[in-house]
Structures are given as C-alpha cells and as structure tokens.
Motif scaffolding. Structure first.
Motif, short mmCIF file in Angstrom:
data_model
loop_
_atom_site.label_atom_id
_atom_site.label_comp_id
_atom_site.label_asym_id
_atom_site.label_seq_id
_atom_site.Cartn_x
_atom_site.Cartn_y
_atom_site.Cartn_z
N ALA A 1 0.83 -1.21 0.00
CA ALA A 1 0.00 0.00 0.00
C ALA A 1 0.86 1.26 0.00
O ALA A 1 0.46 2.30 -0.53
N LYS A 2 2.03 1.16 0.60
CA LYS A 2 2.95 2.31 0.59
C LYS A 2 4.37 1.79 0.75
O LYS A 2 4.56 0.60 1.05
N ALA A 3 5.33 2.69 0.56
CA ALA A 3 6.73 2.26 0.67
C ALA A 3 7.03 1.86 2.10
O ALA A 3 6.68 2.59 3.03
N ARG B 1 -4.38 -7.60 -1.43
CA ARG B 1 -4.80 -7.58 -0.01
C ARG B 1 -4.55 -6.23 0.65
O ARG B 1 -5.18 -5.89 1.62
N GLU B 2 -3.61 -5.43 0.12
CA GLU B 2 -3.32 -4.13 0.75
C GLU B 2 -4.05 -2.96 0.08
O GLU B 2 -3.78 -1.80 0.40
N ALA B 3 -4.92 -3.26 -0.85
CA ALA B 3 -5.68 -2.17 -1.51
C ALA B 3 -6.52 -1.45 -0.45
O ALA B 3 -6.91 -2.06 0.56
N THR C 1 1.92 2.76 -6.41
CA THR C 1 2.27 1.34 -6.22
C THR C 1 2.21 0.54 -7.52
O THR C 1 3.12 -0.23 -7.82
N VAL C 2 1.14 0.73 -8.29
CA VAL C 2 0.96 -0.12 -9.46
C VAL C 2 2.04 0.18 -10.51
O VAL C 2 2.57 -0.74 -11.15
#
Ligand code: NAP
Length: 329
Positions: free
Chosen positions: A129-131, A247-249, A202-203
């Motif tokens: 979801a993030k760095a 899963r982290e969306a 992310t994508v």
C-alpha cells in the motif's frame, strides 16, 4: 517515472487484464498425459497463497518432490498440498524475502537438507500500500519483487544448488507480468534507492520491478548459456488471477475488487497452467529462454531484450548487494 499508461493505476491495470483475458490468443501447446515430474525437485517461492500454492499442488500431482518456500502457512499449507495431491513428498522451508539474512539461511538449509534443485519457480511478490523500508534500507517491493529473486537465484547458482545436466537443463521460471511493458524507460540513477511512495504509485512501481525481473531473466539466460544450454530460463505472465495479491488495496476499494476478481479473474488453479507447462513440458528441453503470456509465446519488451540494459542491471545489482554487505559468495 515515465509510463506507457496501460498499467500505471489499479483501475487501468484491472481493465487491461480483463480485456486481455477475453482476447483470442494462441496456445503453445498442452502437456501430454504421460508427461510428469517424477524424480525432479521443484522449489517454489510464495507457495503459501494464490498462484504459488496452486502450482505446488499441480507439480506434486505430477510426481515432483516439492519444496514450498514460504513466509507463512507452515504446516497447514503443506498439509493442504499433501491432501490435494496425495503426495507426501512435500517440504516446507521458511523465508522472508525482504531480509537478506533470511535468504542466506534458506540457501544454507537447501544445501544441507535438499541438495540440488531441478526447477526453481520464483513466484513471490507483494503489492504494498505504501513504501516500507527493509532492514537493509531498501524499499520492500523492490526487494521482494525483484532483488530477492536476483539474490536467491544467483546464490543458488553460485553454490551449485541448481542441477546442471546438459541433457536435461535445469529450469528457472520467473513469474513476471505483462505490466513489465508499461515503464517507458529504466531509472538507473535511482536503482536500489528507497523512494517514499503512497498507494497511487504502487501499481506503476510494481510494473517497473517486473521490468527489472524480466530483464534479469533474459540476461541470466544469456550469461548461463553461452557455450551450451545448461539452464532454461523461462518467464511468464499468468494473466489476472483471483488471488490475495490486492490484499493491501484501500478498504473502500476491497469489496469491488473482490467482486471483480471473483467474476472476471481466473482461479489460481487455472492460472498456473503456464507455470506448470514451463516446468514440465518435454518440448521445451534445451530451450534457453521463453516468455509466455497465458499460454501464448510472446516476445518480452524490447527494453528487456536490450543486452546493454541487461548488463547494466547485472552490474548494478551486483554492486548493490556488495554495498549492502551481502556479496554473492
Ligand atoms: N494476481 C494477479 O492478477 C497477477 C497477475 C500477474 C502476475 N502475478 C504474479 O503472480 C505471482 C503470485 O502472486 P499471486 O497473485 O498468487 O498473489 P498472492 O496470493 O498475494 O501470493 C503472493 C505470495 O508471495 C508471498 N510473499 C509476499 N511477500 C513475501 C516475503 N516478504 N517473503 C516471502 N514471501 C512473500 C506471499 O506470502 P504470504 O502468504 O505469507 O503473504 C504469497 O505466498 C506474483 O509474482 C505476481 O506478481 C499476479
């Protein structure tokens, strides 16, 4: 990062994946009923979930000794593979692919407990979801999705833990993605640097790390097979898979994603067909490199085919491992 704008946000990537699934495509072939993996040791990373778990079941059904390399799911996912395949020849080894020390421990255990591996399937990945920063100061997605594959495969090769039989070359199979075509260029200056990012990027980064992975796969094949073919290096994109990858969306996006995944994406059992085919098919014996999208043979992106890029990536990866204190011994 400059992009070709097909996979650089989650909605576009999902729609492109669905469109691709419904397009008419060629098929390289199918396994013959008498083809099997008896006598072969197959190691699979990310075998606790989705594509990796489904692949473990299939290769176990085909008679392989299966080494499930997992971060979670010991022993229950191994028991699931035993039940589904009827095979007891399932070994589970733990690893956290975001951690060099954990990969080193894995390699030592393979040496002590397994011996040589005939087929390596590098499958694990994360869509973060993030760095997040790893212990070594790398971005987790960079480490798990690209650099751990480079480090693990090269460590196994350096320690002669991947079989070498010129009559039946070992196979190294790398699960990539069509999204490797999306980045417009390499960003060599930022290689290995931690970049803070939020979910919006992310994508695009996922596609960029897949580009690094596929470029590595081609370069690895080129370097290993200069005199004769000792290792087949294969890469693939399984198409959209109804797995746990998202899963982290964001929470608000989860219900719609789950519905779209269930309605349009392929089950892991269907989606692992190209992985199992690349691991098993006799017809691929002594091929040095191949890329499949679903079951269709395709060329990889021209940036990944460019040997100047492959060499650059090889050198930068080696230097980064050395700089971080993990030279390939
Ligand atoms: N799903 C798609 O639509 C799609 C499309 C194209 C390509 N792919 C590729 O297919 C492959 C498999 O993904 P999937 O769809 O099956 O997703 P998944 O269900 O989320 O599986 C990912 C696997 O990677 C493992 N993993 C993640 N971080 C790890 C770490 N730090 N150390 C060790 N293992 C780690 C996970 O372990 P845990 O279970 O412990 O989290 C899990 O087993 C990936 O390479 C992905 O990029 C997927």
């Amino acid at each position: 990062m400059k992009s070709n704008h097909q996979y650089n946000n989650p909605v576009k990537a999902t729609l492109k994946g669905i469109r691709d699934l419904f397009k008419k495509r060629g098929r390289i072939g199918a396994l013959h009923p008498d083809e099997h993996l008896k006598g072969k040791t197959v190691m699979i990373t990310g075998a606790s979930s989705g594509l990796g778990l489904a692949t473990a079941k299939q290769v176990a059904r085909l008679g392989a000794r299966v080494v499930m390399v997992v971060r979670s799911g010991i022993p229950e996912k191994g028991n699931e593979v035993r039940r589904a395949s009827g095979s007891e020849d399932i070994i589970m080894l733990p690893v956290d692919l975001s951690d060099f020390n954990s990969i080193d421990t894995l390699v030592s255990r393979i040496k002590e407990e397994i011996g040589t591996v005939d087929i390596v399937i590098s499958n694990a990945a994360v869509v973060a979801a993030k760095a997040r920063m790893t212990k070594a100061g790398l971005e987790e997605m960079f480490m798990v999705n690209y650099f751990s594959a480079y480090y693990l495969i090269r460590s196994l090769l350096r320690q002669n833990l991947i079989a070498t039989d010129p009559d039946q070359p070992a196979r190294i199979i790398i699960v990539g993605s069509e999204s490797h075509r999306d980045p417009a260029e390499f960003d060599w200056d930022a290689f290995g640097q931690f970049q803070a990012h939020a979910v919006g990027k992310t994508v695009a980064l996922y596609g960029y790390y897949k580009l690094l992975l596929v470029t590595f796969a081609f370069e690895l094949s080129r370097r290993l097979n200069q005199k004769q073919i000792t290792h087949s290096v294969f890469a693939l994109c399984p198409g959209p898979v109804n797995s746990n990858i998202a899963r982290e969306a964001p929470a608000f996006f989860q219900p719609i994603l789950k519905l779209v995944f269930r309605l349009f994406f392929r089950s892991p059992e269907q989606a692992c067909e190209p992985v199992v085919y690349l691991a098993t098919s006799r017809s691929l014996n002594k091929k040095s490199f191949m890329y499949l999208f679903l079951m269709e043979e395709k060329s990889i992106d021209e940036k990944a085919l460019d040997t100047a890029n492959g060499s650059k990536l090889w050198t930068l990866s080696k230097q980064l491992a050395e700089k971080l204190g993990y030279p390939l011994l």
